[in-house]
Design a protein around this motif. Structure first.
Motif, PDB file in Angstrom:
ATOM      1  N   SER A  50       9.910 109.966  20.068  1.00 28.77           N
ATOM      2  CA  SER A  50      10.152 110.651  21.337  1.00 28.77           C
ATOM      3  C   SER A  50       9.910 109.760  22.549  1.00 28.77           C
ATOM      4  CB  SER A  50       9.258 111.895  21.447  1.00 28.77           C
ATOM      5  OG  SER A  50       7.889 111.523  21.565  1.00 28.77           O
ATOM      6  N   VAL A  51       9.494 108.503  22.343  1.00 29.59           N
ATOM      7  CA  VAL A  51       9.155 107.606  23.443  1.00 29.59           C
ATOM      8  C   VAL A  51      10.390 106.795  23.833  1.00 29.59           C
ATOM      9  CG1 VAL A  51       7.624 105.759  24.212  1.00 29.59           C
ATOM     10  CG2 VAL A  51       6.798 107.457  22.579  1.00 29.59           C
ATOM     11  N   PRO A  52      10.815 106.820  25.108  1.00 25.06           N
ATOM     12  CA  PRO A  52      12.028 106.094  25.519  1.00 25.06           C
ATOM     13  C   PRO A  52      11.781 104.602  25.747  1.00 25.06           C
ATOM     14  CG  PRO A  52      11.123 107.257  27.396  1.00 25.06           C
ATOM     15  CD  PRO A  52      10.267 107.634  26.216  1.00 25.06           C
ATOM     16  N   ILE A  53      11.258 103.946  24.733  1.00 26.20           N
ATOM     17  CA  ILE A  53      10.968 102.517  24.742  1.00 26.20           C
ATOM     18  C   ILE A  53      11.333 101.978  23.369  1.00 26.20           C
ATOM     19  CG2 ILE A  53       9.175 100.745  25.002  1.00 26.20           C
ATOM     20  CD1 ILE A  53       7.521 102.778  26.576  1.00 26.20           C
ATOM     21  N   SER A  54      11.859 100.764  23.306  1.00 22.18           N
ATOM     22  CA  SER A  54      12.115 100.121  22.023  1.00 22.18           C
ATOM     23  C   SER A  54      10.783  99.681  21.421  1.00 22.18           C
ATOM     24  CB  SER A  54      13.036  98.909  22.210  1.00 22.18           C
ATOM     25  OG  SER A  54      13.264  98.253  20.985  1.00 22.18           O
ATOM     26  N   ILE A  55      10.378 100.316  20.339  1.00 21.37           N
ATOM     27  CA  ILE A  55       9.052 100.098  19.738  1.00 21.37           C
ATOM     28  C   ILE A  55       9.201  99.881  18.237  1.00 21.37           C
ATOM     29  CG2 ILE A  55       6.761 101.077  19.318  1.00 21.37           C
ATOM     30  CD1 ILE A  55       7.159 102.889  21.718  1.00 21.37           C
ATOM     31  N   THR A  56       8.501  98.885  17.721  1.00 17.54           N
ATOM     32  CA  THR A  56       8.245  98.792  16.290  1.00 17.54           C
ATOM     33  C   THR A  56       6.816  99.254  16.066  1.00 17.54           C
ATOM     34  OG1 THR A  56       9.791  96.968  15.906  1.00 17.54           O
ATOM     35  CG2 THR A  56       8.043  97.276  14.294  1.00 17.54           C
ATOM     36  N   ALA A  57       6.645 100.313  15.281  1.00 20.84           N
ATOM     37  CA  ALA A  57       5.313 100.864  15.024  1.00 20.84           C
ATOM     38  C   ALA A  57       5.024 100.784  13.530  1.00 20.84           C
ATOM     39  CB  ALA A  57       5.230 102.308  15.506  1.00 20.84           C
ATOM     40  N   LEU A  58       3.864 100.234  13.192  1.00 21.77           N
ATOM     41  CA  LEU A  58       3.458 100.090  11.801  1.00 21.77           C
ATOM     42  C   LEU A  58       2.053 100.636  11.625  1.00 21.77           C
ATOM     43  CD1 LEU A  58       4.697  96.429  11.245  1.00 21.77           C
ATOM     44  CD2 LEU A  58       5.739  98.485  10.271  1.00 21.77           C
ATOM     45  N   THR A  59       1.823 101.339  10.536  1.00 22.35           N
ATOM     46  CA  THR A  59       0.487 101.812  10.210  1.00 22.35           C
ATOM     47  C   THR A  59      -0.298 100.704   9.522  1.00 22.35           C
ATOM     48  OG1 THR A  59       1.150 102.619   8.033  1.00 22.35           O
ATOM     49  CG2 THR A  59       1.406 104.142   9.900  1.00 22.35           C
ATOM     50  N   GLY A  60      -1.597 100.935   9.371  1.00 22.97           N
ATOM     51  CA  GLY A  60      -2.410  99.958   8.664  1.00 22.97           C
ATOM     52  C   GLY A  60      -1.924  99.740   7.244  1.00 22.97           C
ATOM     53  N   ALA A  61      -1.508 100.837   6.572  1.00 25.45           N
ATOM     54  CA  ALA A  61      -0.994 100.701   5.209  1.00 25.45           C
ATOM     55  C   ALA A  61       0.314  99.918   5.205  1.00 25.45           C
ATOM     56  CB  ALA A  61      -0.786 102.087   4.598  1.00 25.45           C
ATOM     57  N   GLY A  62       1.166 100.166   6.198  1.00 21.66           N
ATOM     58  CA  GLY A  62       2.424  99.435   6.280  1.00 21.66           C
ATOM     59  C   GLY A  62       2.224  97.952   6.514  1.00 21.66           C
ATOM     60  N   LEU A  63       1.230  97.608   7.330  1.00 24.69           N
ATOM     61  CA  LEU A  63       0.917  96.197   7.556  1.00 24.69           C
ATOM     62  C   LEU A  63       0.469  95.520   6.271  1.00 24.69           C
ATOM     63  CD1 LEU A  63      -1.063  96.610  10.901  1.00 24.69           C
ATOM     64  CD2 LEU A  63       1.170  95.537  10.680  1.00 24.69           C
ATOM     65  N   ALA A  64      -0.391  96.204   5.510  1.00 21.06           N
ATOM     66  CA  ALA A  64      -0.881  95.625   4.256  1.00 21.06           C
ATOM     67  C   ALA A  64       0.254  95.431   3.257  1.00 21.06           C
ATOM     68  CB  ALA A  64      -1.968  96.522   3.669  1.00 21.06           C
ATOM     69  N   GLU A  65       1.168  96.402   3.179  1.00 20.74           N
ATOM     70  CA  GLU A  65       2.288  96.298   2.239  1.00 20.74           C
ATOM     71  C   GLU A  65       3.174  95.098   2.560  1.00 20.74           C
ATOM     72  OE1 GLU A  65       2.688 101.118   1.431  1.00 20.74           O
ATOM     73  OE2 GLU A  65       4.076 100.078   2.782  1.00 20.74           O
ATOM     74  N   ARG A  66       3.302  94.767   3.847  1.00 11.97           N
ATOM     75  CA  ARG A  66       4.165  93.659   4.255  1.00 11.97           C
ATOM     76  C   ARG A  66       3.404  92.337   4.372  1.00 11.97           C
ATOM     77  NH1 ARG A  66       8.542  96.127   8.519  1.00 11.97           N
ATOM     78  NH2 ARG A  66       8.603  98.250   7.700  1.00 11.97           N
ATOM     79  N   SER A  67       2.160  92.312   3.923  1.00 15.11           N
ATOM     80  CA  SER A  67       1.318  91.107   3.971  1.00 15.11           C
ATOM     81  C   SER A  67       1.125  90.620   5.405  1.00 15.11           C
ATOM     82  CB  SER A  67       1.912  89.988   3.101  1.00 15.11           C
ATOM     83  OG  SER A  67       1.962  90.376   1.752  1.00 15.11           O
ATOM     84  N   VAL A  68       1.008  91.557   6.337  1.00 13.55           N
ATOM     85  CA  VAL A  68       0.709  91.222   7.727  1.00 13.55           C
ATOM     86  C   VAL A  68      -0.806  91.284   7.900  1.00 13.55           C
ATOM     87  CG1 VAL A  68       1.029  91.852  10.149  1.00 13.55           C
ATOM     88  CG2 VAL A  68       2.929  92.094   8.539  1.00 13.55           C
ATOM     89  N   ASN A  69      -1.447  90.126   7.890  1.00 13.68           N
ATOM     90  CA  ASN A  69      -2.898  90.054   7.976  1.00 13.68           C
ATOM     91  C   ASN A  69      -3.404  89.756   9.376  1.00 13.68           C
ATOM     92  OD1 ASN A  69      -3.256  90.428   5.130  1.00 13.68           O
ATOM     93  ND2 ASN A  69      -2.674  88.288   4.834  1.00 13.68           N
ATOM     94  N   ARG A  70      -2.507  89.230  10.241  1.00  9.80           N
ATOM     95  CA  ARG A  70      -2.886  88.907  11.611  1.00  9.80           C
ATOM     96  C   ARG A  70      -1.645  89.021  12.493  1.00  9.80           C
ATOM     97  NH1 ARG A  70      -3.608  84.790   8.079  1.00  9.80           N
ATOM     98  NH2 ARG A  70      -5.778  85.439   7.994  1.00  9.80           N
ATOM     99  N   VAL A  71      -1.845  88.972  13.798  1.00  8.67           N
ATOM    100  CA  VAL A  71      -0.769  89.287  14.728  1.00  8.67           C
ATOM    101  C   VAL A  71       0.431  88.369  14.560  1.00  8.67           C
ATOM    102  CG1 VAL A  71      -0.160  89.269  17.187  1.00  8.67           C
ATOM    103  CG2 VAL A  71      -2.226  90.459  16.428  1.00  8.67           C
ATOM    104  N   THR A  72       0.214  87.070  14.356  1.00  9.70           N
ATOM    105  CA  THR A  72       1.350  86.159  14.260  1.00  9.70           C
ATOM    106  C   THR A  72       2.229  86.432  13.038  1.00  9.70           C
ATOM    107  OG1 THR A  72      -0.150  84.545  13.234  1.00  9.70           O
ATOM    108  CG2 THR A  72       0.345  84.278  15.587  1.00  9.70           C
ATOM    109  N   ASP A  73       1.689  87.122  12.027  1.00  8.06           N
ATOM    110  CA  ASP A  73       2.502  87.481  10.869  1.00  8.06           C
ATOM    111  C   ASP A  73       3.597  88.481  11.228  1.00  8.06           C
ATOM    112  OD1 ASP A  73       0.917  85.855   9.285  1.00  8.06           O
ATOM    113  OD2 ASP A  73      -0.343  87.496   8.564  1.00  8.06           O
ATOM    114  N   LEU A  74       3.471  89.145  12.382  1.00  8.02           N
ATOM    115  CA  LEU A  74       4.448  90.151  12.783  1.00  8.02           C
ATOM    116  C   LEU A  74       5.832  89.562  13.020  1.00  8.02           C
ATOM    117  CD1 LEU A  74       2.311  92.182  15.347  1.00  8.02           C
ATOM    118  CD2 LEU A  74       3.174  93.043  13.169  1.00  8.02           C
ATOM    119  N   VAL A  75       5.900  88.264  13.326  1.00  5.94           N
ATOM    120  CA  VAL A  75       7.189  87.643  13.644  1.00  5.94           C
ATOM    121  C   VAL A  75       8.184  87.847  12.508  1.00  5.94           C
ATOM    122  CG1 VAL A  75       8.327  85.445  14.136  1.00  5.94           C
ATOM    123  CG2 VAL A  75       6.136  85.984  15.204  1.00  5.94           C
TER     124      VAL A  75
END
Length: 712
Positions: A50-75
């Motif tokens: 419902s937010v009129p902004i382009s957003i990628t939102a990930l939960t803690g579980a989603g981050l772990a599943e994608r092996s995102v351990n720190r901010v730079t892994d988001l790239v």
């Protein structure tokens, strides 16, 4: 009518529910469909759709599943997000085409990173560890109204898990792998007084041997050595009052090299030893170091007065960093640098949020920031070859005090069913005072300098948007936003005292759609944007001196598309695509007698793609889950001049994970691989003008291992 006037007319009210950043709700299960992720991108808890902004939102579980351990892994997982690869201390992250290389204490990033509503002290603190995340939101485009200063590119908004008031939770995992990889993380929370007072503790460690051999002393460089800790208390003395106290600490000390010679037949050091065709072999006589020591404490208070909420966020933090590099990157005592920076920061934010039950709602706020920063950096250089050769040093010592004030208002008006008009304005006032001294005992032709400088910037930033719900769970929107990045100073190794630069401004226009389809089994979000940057702050090494100027204008356009599907409960698929056409409209002096107008901005691929597939199957008394993630980035340039040798070809990377959970999901074991196909690629390149030499640094090879997890 001017653009600022248009924004002023668009102000309506705005607002927030009682929940604040640290109290984000867990995702809601849609009966086998996709989860609903609640975010606080507009300082209130609401469905990301419902937010009129382009957003990628990930939960803690989603981050772990994608092996995102720190901010730079988001790239690897976020469309149109990029980085320069410079490392945790000097490296920079960007969104939608602008990557601000924040090399010194006088230069800020255009991307703000916030943890529980608090801006990280310096950009060098942006690469956070993520051991206890509730949600992580990547907000694209200027966020000047609610996040304020220095968010012309966007913001990363991290919400940590809050302490529990009614039950004890403990989760942990350990992993070991090749290259001596060892990782561990822990999250634990328990009530101290049931329904009144709770405590949490989270931490992580990560270490890995270096993957590059330094033949000079037979050491391993480009290793990994990080530790982090976060603790918190949540007190609810009454149903109308929430008080949260949080503290965090991060320490890092890696032997990261600046780079290695890209060739040995050209430049001032042509033919000298130290060049190897093997990207994982160097010979450097001076040790390298990349270190960070960061801690922070913040007090968040929510006081509910009927349907209104008063929020106070008070925070204090300290960031110390050091970088030691062998500038010539060879086994010869020619030059090395030692940069030591530090900053202490206090921030205070006050907000009043109205009820959200009516046709209009609003949020009003005040913000204050005070930062004391200091820098002590030196470069040692051997004098001209010959019998009279000598060591000399170019050094600069600086202190910088910053005070920033802001008042902001934001709101929403719903004149018709399904139609929402939103807007906001923020007034910014910022002062900076610099004391700077440079001394030079080397042969390099740079002057001895002293300066005491002051600057004062004021600005109005804001946004306006209109959104309409076409049908249930499908919304379209259009927005305009103005971002402001404050001016500053360049307390570095410089050629003269003309080291002040002014603010940069960006107007961004965006249109998008957010939709949940097929009973919440398919989610499609897309946005197109156009951004016009004026007085873009750009940095460059000119000879032996470092420069920052308002020398450029840029036009950036593109789009993002993110698709998530869950056709059956056991299968989840995701696809993200981004396109960024980022070019300089004007950039005189990007190199001697050169205007880089029409060139692509550095560190920004035109295309970025990511895709993931996760499949689960019950086997025996447990569940087997497999996941693969791939990401591809097209070619990038490392310099504004777009020289051919500074071009990084596109590359494809893949990560994989196979996990088995059992004992009623309390225990798990997983196999994982990162950079599965062992792709060898440069993650950093730097043209060293004094030696007319290019240095490259190569990314880690394939890593793999086993992980054990437990949760109770």
């Amino acid at each position: 009518m001017g653009k600022t006037s248009i924004l002023a007319l668009a102000i309506c009210a705005c607002a927030t529910t009682p929940a604040q950043a640290q109290n984000a709700a867990p995702p809601a299960d849609k009966g086998g469909g996709l989860d609903t992720i609640m975010v606080v991108a507009r300082k209130r808890q609401e469905n990301v759709q419902s937010v009129p902004i382009s957003i990628t939102a990930l939960t803690g579980a989603g981050l772990a599943e994608r092996s995102v351990n720190r901010v730079t892994d988001l790239v690897a997982s976020v469309p149109n997000m990029s980085q320069d690869g410079g490392g945790a201390v000097l490296g920079a992250i960007g969104i939608r085409g602008v990557v601000s290389q924040t090399r010194n204490i006088g230069f800020d990033s255009g991307l703000g990173v916030y943890v529980d509503g608090v801006l990280t002290v310096r950009p060098s603190g942006a690469d956070q560890e993520l051991p206890d995340i509730a949600t992580l939101e990547v907000l694209r485009g200027p966020q000047g109204t609610l996040f304020g200063r220095n968010t012309t590119a966007g913001a990363i908004n991290i919400t940590t898990r809050k302490p529990s008031l009614d039950r004890t939770i403990a989760e942990g995992k350990v992993a070991v792998g090749n290259l001596g990889l060892a990782e561990a993380s822990l999250f634990a929370t328990t009530p101290i007084v049931t329904d009144k007072l709770g405590i949490k503790l989270a931490g992580s460690i990560a270490s890995r041997d270096g993957y590059i051999t330094n033949l000079y002393d037979h050491s391993k460089v480009n290793n990994l050595n990080r530790k982090s800790l976060r603790g918190g208390l949540l007190w609810q003395p009454s149903p109308s009052l929430d008080i949260a106290l949080t503290g965090s600490w991060l320490k890092q000390a890696d032997r990261m090299i600046l780079g290695q010679p890209a060739g040995n037949t050209a430049g001032g050091l042509a033919g000298l030893p130290g060049y190897y065709t093997d990207p994982y072999t160097v010979s450097q006589d001076h040790p390298s170091l990349q270190s960070r020591d960061i801690w922070s404490a913040n007090l968040n208070i929510d006081w509910h007065l009927g349907a209104y909420t008063i929020t106070s966020i008070s925070a204090y933090g300290d960031n110390r960093s050091r970088l030691i590099v062998d500038n010539d990157s060879r086994p010869i005592p020619l030059s090395y640098s030692d940069f030591q920076d530090g900053a202490k920061q206090f921030t205070q934010e006050l907000r009043l949020a109205s009820p959200t039950s009516g046709r209009a709602d609003y949020l009003l706020g005040l913000y204050y920031l005070h930062q004391d920063a200091d820098s002590n950096r030196s470069t040692v250089a051997l004098g001209p070859p010959g019998p009279g050769a000598f060591f000399g040093t170019i050094s600069s010592i600086s202190t910088l005090k910053t005070d920033a004030f802001a008042a902001f208002a934001s709101g929403n008006w719903r004149p018709l069913p399904g139609l929402t008009i939103s807007g906001g304005l923020r007034y910014n006032l910022e002062t900076k005072d610099l004391v700077f001294n440079q001394t030079n005992s080397s042969f390099v032709p740079l002057p001895n300098l002293s300066a005491q400088l002051h600057r004062r910037d004021t600005n109005v930033s804001g946004n306006a948007s209109i959104s309409y719900q076409l049908v249930a769970d499908t919304r379209i929107y259009a927005s305009i936003a103005r971002g402001f990045k404050s001016g500053g100073f360049n307390p570095d190794i410089v050629g003269d005292t003309n080291i002040s630069f002014g603010p940069e401004n960006a107007w961004s226009y965006e249109a998008g759609i957010k939709s949940d389809l097929l009973g919440h089994k398919l989610r499609i979000n897309a946005a197109a944007f156009y951004t016009d940057y004026k007085d873009l702050q750009v940095s460059a090494l000119v000879g032996a001196a470092f420069q920052i100027r308002n020398a450029a204008a840029a036009k950036i356009k593109g789009f993002e598309v993110e698709v998530t599907a869950k056709p059956v409960r056991a299968v989840e698929l995701n696809l993200g695509a981004g396109y960024t056409d980022a070019t300089y409209a004007d950039f005189p002096g990007c190199a001697p007698a050169t205007n880089c107008a029409g060139n692509r901005l550095p560190f920004v691929p035109r295309f970025s793609l990511n895709a993931g597939a996760q499949v689960g199957q019950d086997i025996g008394a447990g569940r087997l889950t497999g996941r693969i993630d791939v990401n591809w980035h097209s070619s990038t340039y490392f310099e504004a001049t777009n020289t051919a040798d500074g071009n990084l070809p596109g590359y494809l990377l893949a990560n994989g994970r196979l996990a088995y959970s059992f004992a009623q999901d309390h225990l798990s074991v997983a196999l994982f691989a990162r950079n599965m196909f062992d792709k060898r690629y440069r993650d950093y390149s730097f043209y060293l003008a004094p030696f007319s030499e290019r240095l490259d640094r190569w990314a880690p090879p394939r890593t793999f291992g086993i992980e054990l997890g437990a949760k109770f």
